[in-house]
Design an enzyme around this catalytic site. Structure first.
Site, PDB file in Angstrom:
ATOM      1  N   GLN A 152       0.929  -1.611   0.251  1.00  7.57           N
ATOM      2  CA  GLN A 152      -0.075  -0.042  -0.014  1.00  7.57           C
ATOM      3  C   GLN A 152       0.894   1.478  -0.218  1.00  7.57           C
ATOM      4  O   GLN A 152       0.109   1.918  -0.497  1.00  7.57           O
ATOM      5  CB  GLN A 152      -1.259  -0.311   1.066  1.00  7.57           C
ATOM      6  CG  GLN A 152      -1.926  -1.247   1.164  1.00  7.57           C
ATOM      7  CD  GLN A 152      -2.823  -1.358  -0.160  1.00  7.57           C
ATOM      8  OE1 GLN A 152      -3.319  -0.105  -0.403  1.00  7.57           O
ATOM      9  NE2 GLN A 152      -3.536  -1.838  -0.290  1.00  7.57           N
ATOM     10  N   HIS A 155       1.904   3.383  -3.429  1.00  7.28           N
ATOM     11  CA  HIS A 155       0.679   4.060  -4.315  1.00  7.28           C
ATOM     12  C   HIS A 155       1.477   4.892  -4.063  1.00  7.28           C
ATOM     13  O   HIS A 155       1.014   5.771  -5.228  1.00  7.28           O
ATOM     14  CB  HIS A 155      -1.000   3.999  -3.846  1.00  7.28           C
ATOM     15  CG  HIS A 155      -1.895   2.837  -3.569  1.00  7.28           C
ATOM     16  ND1 HIS A 155      -2.025   2.650  -5.257  1.00  7.28           N
ATOM     17  CD2 HIS A 155      -2.024   1.398  -3.094  1.00  7.28           C
ATOM     18  CE1 HIS A 155      -2.170   1.411  -4.882  1.00  7.28           C
ATOM     19  NE2 HIS A 155      -2.726   0.267  -3.601  1.00  7.28           N
ATOM     20  N   GLU A 162      -8.669   3.429   5.899  1.00  7.71           N
ATOM     21  CA  GLU A 162      -9.182   3.194   4.951  1.00  7.71           C
ATOM     22  C   GLU A 162      -8.758   1.693   4.181  1.00  7.71           C
ATOM     23  O   GLU A 162      -9.998   0.475   3.944  1.00  7.71           O
ATOM     24  CB  GLU A 162      -8.195   3.459   3.163  1.00  7.71           C
ATOM     25  CG  GLU A 162      -8.882   3.226   1.985  1.00  7.71           C
ATOM     26  CD  GLU A 162      -7.295   4.298   0.862  1.00  7.71           C
ATOM     27  OE1 GLU A 162      -7.992   3.713  -0.241  1.00  7.71           O
ATOM     28  OE2 GLU A 162      -6.438   4.451   1.131  1.00  7.71           O
ATOM     29  N   HIS A 163      -8.301   0.868   4.694  1.00  2.00           N
ATOM     30  CA  HIS A 163      -7.415  -1.283   4.646  1.00  2.00           C
ATOM     31  C   HIS A 163      -7.732  -0.829   6.100  1.00  2.00           C
ATOM     32  O   HIS A 163      -6.241  -0.315   6.906  1.00  2.00           O
ATOM     33  CB  HIS A 163      -6.416  -0.586   3.573  1.00  2.00           C
ATOM     34  CG  HIS A 163      -6.561  -0.148   2.137  1.00  2.00           C
ATOM     35  ND1 HIS A 163      -5.766   0.992   1.364  1.00  2.00           N
ATOM     36  CD2 HIS A 163      -7.219  -1.338   1.008  1.00  2.00           C
ATOM     37  CE1 HIS A 163      -5.842   1.111   0.073  1.00  2.00           C
ATOM     38  NE2 HIS A 163      -7.273  -0.516   0.042  1.00  2.00           N
ATOM     39  N   ASP A 198      -7.725  -5.075  -3.971  1.00  2.00           N
ATOM     40  CA  ASP A 198      -7.322  -4.246  -5.364  1.00  2.00           C
ATOM     41  C   ASP A 198      -7.767  -4.078  -6.280  1.00  2.00           C
ATOM     42  O   ASP A 198      -7.976  -3.584  -7.053  1.00  2.00           O
ATOM     43  CB  ASP A 198      -5.909  -3.371  -5.089  1.00  2.00           C
ATOM     44  CG  ASP A 198      -5.512  -2.723  -3.102  1.00  2.00           C
ATOM     45  OD1 ASP A 198      -6.791  -2.128  -3.129  1.00  2.00           O
ATOM     46  OD2 ASP A 198      -4.158  -3.025  -3.518  1.00  2.00           O
ATOM     47  N   HIS A 240     -51.164  23.643   5.449  1.00  2.00           N
ATOM     48  CA  HIS A 240     -50.590  22.332   5.224  1.00  2.00           C
ATOM     49  C   HIS A 240     -51.243  21.351   6.196  1.00  2.00           C
ATOM     50  O   HIS A 240     -52.109  20.341   6.025  1.00  2.00           O
ATOM     51  CB  HIS A 240     -49.203  22.229   6.327  1.00  2.00           C
ATOM     52  CG  HIS A 240     -47.610  21.987   5.844  1.00  2.00           C
ATOM     53  ND1 HIS A 240     -47.211  23.302   5.938  1.00  2.00           N
ATOM     54  CD2 HIS A 240     -46.441  21.037   5.878  1.00  2.00           C
ATOM     55  CE1 HIS A 240     -46.016  23.026   4.811  1.00  2.00           C
ATOM     56  NE2 HIS A 240     -45.700  21.838   5.246  1.00  2.00           N
TER      57      HIS A 240
END
Length: 424
Positions: free
Chosen positions: A260, A263, A325-326, A356, A415
């Site tokens: 990861q 990236h 995230e992960h 992924d 109403h």
């Protein structure tokens, strides 16, 4: 990658690091907001001419290249792709589709009382724009992850924008474009100008109802800026991984952290454990495995942490505070304590790379602690759930007076009257 204990001599340093991580946000776009707003205004004013100029400047688009990639180009890219990669793409597409089909909400209705019926219907968005990055790496997987759930939802028009699209990305576009239920348009446009084109529309690129997909700082800033005129999925920051483990394999944990981290130099990689020996083993493995991976080395040096906690409960609490995230955990039973995460991976035989690419759950996931408020991209991002209700006159006469009472309590006499006139 630094080891910080949340107790003892390093407690203050650990607390400071954790506090900074909690404030990280999805991404800080302030430093590019000015440039991005100029680009958005330029595209909104000049349309295709601005898109072409900006794409030539930033992505090397030539005068001879049309903005839209033809079906012939997409087919040629597919035919030039190896059978091994074609098989991988087909399997990924099938798994993403199957998962999205399970996620798809259903229409239903019921009667709370005689003569009163309420329910919901589900309708797809009319059009969506899928942004597929084309910078450091080609990302055909992102095309599959964004387009496939939109197709399952029933979206009729899908626009894909990707700068300098790689052959692999165009091949993936050909694979999804053969789906008869939707029209897939592919444009060799990226950056903030692509977001502007999809949000406002140009002579060549029609505006869409919603824009999804990850991107760099300029893309994220543009998505946030246009979110008042078009829907977006979420702001996306750098990749994040947290591994919370007591008994995990150091080699496998390190491999996920390095994977990861490669990236982006800004990626966040964290191990949380109450086992100091495991932390030391993982840090050594991370150093060894990242030796030849320059991007991973940079991100791990800057944003790599191994937090050693005083207890298992503290490790779990810290994990939820970070809302990664992960997230990788040791066993299925651990899912019970997970409250905040984009996607969860269980055990040593579920490397995050499987998610992924191939598992089916989406890899477009919330970063910057957005895991506190939403999960990853899903088929739900491409549909509208519309509520429906109807009454018979007898039911209105029974339930209507309660509505009148509430409306009059709020001082909304119109109403109340809209109910009263129908009850006569």
């Amino acid at each position: 990658m630094r080891i910080l204990k949340t107790f003892g001599a390093s407690a203050d340093a650990a607390a400071a690091a954790i506090a900074e991580l909690e404030q990280r946000g999805a991404t800080n776009t302030a430093k590019v907001d000015g440039v991005v707003r100029e680009i958005l205004a330029d595209v909104q004013t000049r349309g295709d001419a601005a898109v072409r100029e900006l794409s030539a400047k930033f992505d090397g688009l030539t005068e001879e290249q049309p903005l839209r990639v033809s079906r012939e180009e997409l087919q040629a890219a597919w035919e030039a792709t190896s059978e091994e990669l074609k098989a991988a793409m087909r399997l990924a597409q099938a798994n993403i589709r199957a998962f999205a089909e399970k996620q798809l909400p259903r229409a239903w209705s019921f009667r709370p009382s005689e003569g009163m019926e309420v329910g919901q219907i589900v309708r797809p968005l009319g059009s969506v724009g899928c942004y597929v990055p084309g910078g450091r790496y080609p990302l055909p997987s992102t095309l599959l992850m964004t387009v496939t759930p939109a197709q399952v939802a029933g979206v009729e028009r899908i626009v894909v924008c990707s700068p300098k699209p790689a052959r692999e990305t165009m091949a993936a576009a050909w694979l999804v474009s053969r789906e008869a239920s939707s029209v897939v348009e592919f444009y060799r446009v990226g950056g903030a100008q692509a977001i502007a084109a999809m949000a406002y529309g140009t002579e060549s690129i029609g505006a869409v109802d919603k824009i999804v997909g990850p991107g760099n700082l300029y893309v994220t800033a543009a998505k946030v800026a246009v979110s008042q005129v078009v829907g977006i999925d979420m702001p996306a920051g750098p990749t994040e991984i947290v591994v919370t483990s007591e008994v995990g394999d150091a080699t496998g944990i390190a491999a996920d952290l390095v994977a990861q981290a490669e990236h982006d130099p800004e990626a966040l990689a964290v191990l949380i454990t109450s086992q100091e020996q495991l932390a030391e083993e993982v840090v050594l493995e991370v150093k060894r495995q990242s030796q030849e991976n320059e991007i991973a080395k940079r991100s791990l040096a800057a944003q790599g942490f191994a937090f050693v906690t005083a207890s298992v409960d503290e490790a779990r609490e810290l994990t939820n505070r970070l809302a990664p995230e992960h997230l990788t955990v040791d066993a299925g039973a651990d899912v019970r304590w997970v409250k905040n995460a984009g996607s969860v991976f269980i055990g040593n035989y579920a490397p995050q790379s499987m998610g992924d690419y191939i598992s089916g759950p989406n890899h477009v996931l919330p970063t910057g602690r957005n895991g506190r408020v939403r999960g990853g991209l899903s088929v739900l991002d491409f549909v509208k759930v519309i509520t429906v209700q109807q009454y018979t006159l007898d039911a209105l006469r029974v339930v209507g007076p309660h509505t009148i009472a509430l409306a009059e309590a709020e001082g909304l006499v119109g109403h109340a009257e809209s109910v009263r006139v129908r009850m006569r």
